[in-house]
Enzyme design. Structure first.
Site, PDB file in Angstrom:
ATOM      1  N   ASP A  15       1.231 -12.009 -28.176  1.00 22.91           N
ATOM      2  CA  ASP A  15       1.518 -11.410 -26.851  1.00 22.91           C
ATOM      3  C   ASP A  15       0.751 -12.101 -25.847  1.00 22.91           C
ATOM      4  O   ASP A  15      -0.565 -12.583 -26.239  1.00 22.91           O
ATOM      5  CB  ASP A  15       1.404  -9.968 -26.878  1.00 22.91           C
ATOM      6  CG  ASP A  15       1.458  -9.501 -25.329  1.00 22.91           C
ATOM      7  OD1 ASP A  15       2.717  -9.644 -24.869  1.00 22.91           O
ATOM      8  OD2 ASP A  15       0.594  -8.738 -25.175  1.00 22.91           O
ATOM      9  N   ASP A  17       0.051 -11.041 -22.030  1.00 24.52           N
ATOM     10  CA  ASP A  17      -0.661 -10.006 -20.947  1.00 24.52           C
ATOM     11  C   ASP A  17      -1.434  -8.871 -21.857  1.00 24.52           C
ATOM     12  O   ASP A  17      -0.604  -8.251 -22.459  1.00 24.52           O
ATOM     13  CB  ASP A  17       0.303  -9.491 -20.080  1.00 24.52           C
ATOM     14  CG  ASP A  17       0.811 -10.451 -19.015  1.00 24.52           C
ATOM     15  OD1 ASP A  17       0.091 -11.115 -18.275  1.00 24.52           O
ATOM     16  OD2 ASP A  17       2.447 -10.522 -18.964  1.00 24.52           O
TER      17      ASP A  17
END
Length: 331
Positions: A15, A17
């Protein structure tokens, strides 16, 4: 089998953010950890629910931070939304776009016609994050959805980690439209498995790494992959301990630096120096944590017992246990 975590996996699906960066700044240690994984021959794939940037833009942002990245290594929820629309609509169908130019480009790439205003020919609405989305955009989408258009959300993340803290994410805008239309969108991105499967299609056995339990970890588990949750974004020790079965990570770490650790150091399970006992709906902690003095070791031990017994209430027995729980925010 080696004890090193990355010796068990052919790829890491990261991932972005809250895991690799906060806004425009890389999270401390992330550049070094990702670079080290590459040096070990582990494939790196960046899997993001943020639909506001194209794969080229994402790769450019990463390389600007010192992270080696190619556009082909990036998978976004806007790509997933484009694929979902193409599966549901005839070629050339008109789609109302609420979101950034990157989402509009994926609609075009799917062989569909993007527009920004509601009309009789609009057959679908696709919604992704954009900091420029306003009432006018939501109003156009509201009219189209109420008229019967298919509604697809790139993701439903309620918040977006940034340098200053958690900000409204696409899910918050989706919630406004949901209230206005009494409708539910199809969700294209995480936690739906296809985005993870697409990212891992040309790799070895993947490990999913993220900071959100309801998207990164739930999606990785739904896809059939092992998962590692990091505490640099949304997840906290309290939320990890309270996780429902479909959101329980296999490994728990402070940050991406853990990619260089061993399985024993990260896996949920009993931990040296800590004893956790469940009784009467309470987890009682005793021990001193041993020489490593790592509070996350206690969290891994708590989860191994609490998840089994469905217990999240914690009580210390002794000063060392109390101090460790305070450091976890569970005191």
């Amino acid at each position: 089998m080696s004890d090193a975590l990355l010796d068990r996996y052919g790829a890491v699906l990261l991932d972005l953010d809250g895991t690799v960066y906060h806004g425009s700044r890389p999270i401390p240690g992330a550049v070094e950890a990702v670079s080290a994984a590459r040096e070990r021959g582990v494939a790196v794939r960046y899997v993001t629910n943020n639909a506001s940037k194209s794969p080229d833009d994402v790769a450019g942002t990463l390389t600007g931070m010192g992270l080696p990245a190619e556009a082909t290594e990036v998978r976004t929820s806007s790509q997933a939304a484009g694929r979902l629309l193409a599966q549901r609509l005839p070629a050339g169908a008109t789609v109302l776009v609420v979101g950034a130019r990157a989402l509009e480009d994926e609609v075009l790439a799917a062989g569909l016609r993007p527009v920004r205003e509601a009309g009789e020919d609009v057959t679908a609405v696709v919604q992704g994050h954009s900091p420029d989305t306003g009432w006018v955009d939501l109003a156009e989408a509201c009219l189209a959805v109420r008229a019967g258009a298919l509604w697809v959300a790139a993701n439903v993340d309620a918040t977006l980690p940034a340098e200053r803290g958690l900000l409204p994410g696409n899910g918050s805008m989706v919630a406004a439209l949901r209230t206005a239309t009494d409708s539910e969108p199809l969700v294209a991105g995480k936690p739906a498995p296809p985005l993870f499967h697409a990212a891992a299609a040309d790799t070895g056995v993947p490990l999913v790494v993220g900071d959100r339990l309801d998207t990164d970890i739930a999606g990785g588990i739904a896809a059939g992959y092992d998962t590692l949750v990091v505490l640099t974004g949304v997840a906290t020790p309290a939320s990890v301990l309270a996780a429902v079965p479909g959101e329980r990570a296999h490994y728990i770490a402070a940050d991406l630096g853990a990619l260089g650790a061993t399985v024993a150091e990260l896996a949920v399970g009993p931990q040296p120096g800590w004893d956790v006992a469940a009784s009467g709906g309470t987890l009682t902690v005793s021990g001193d944590g041993g020489p490593d003095d790592d509070p996350l070791a206690l969290l891994r031990a708590l989860c191994s017992v609490g998840w089994r017994d469905g217990t999240t209430t914690v009580r210390p027995s002794g000063d060392a246990a109390a101090a460790a729980l305070d450091r976890l925010g569970l005191g």
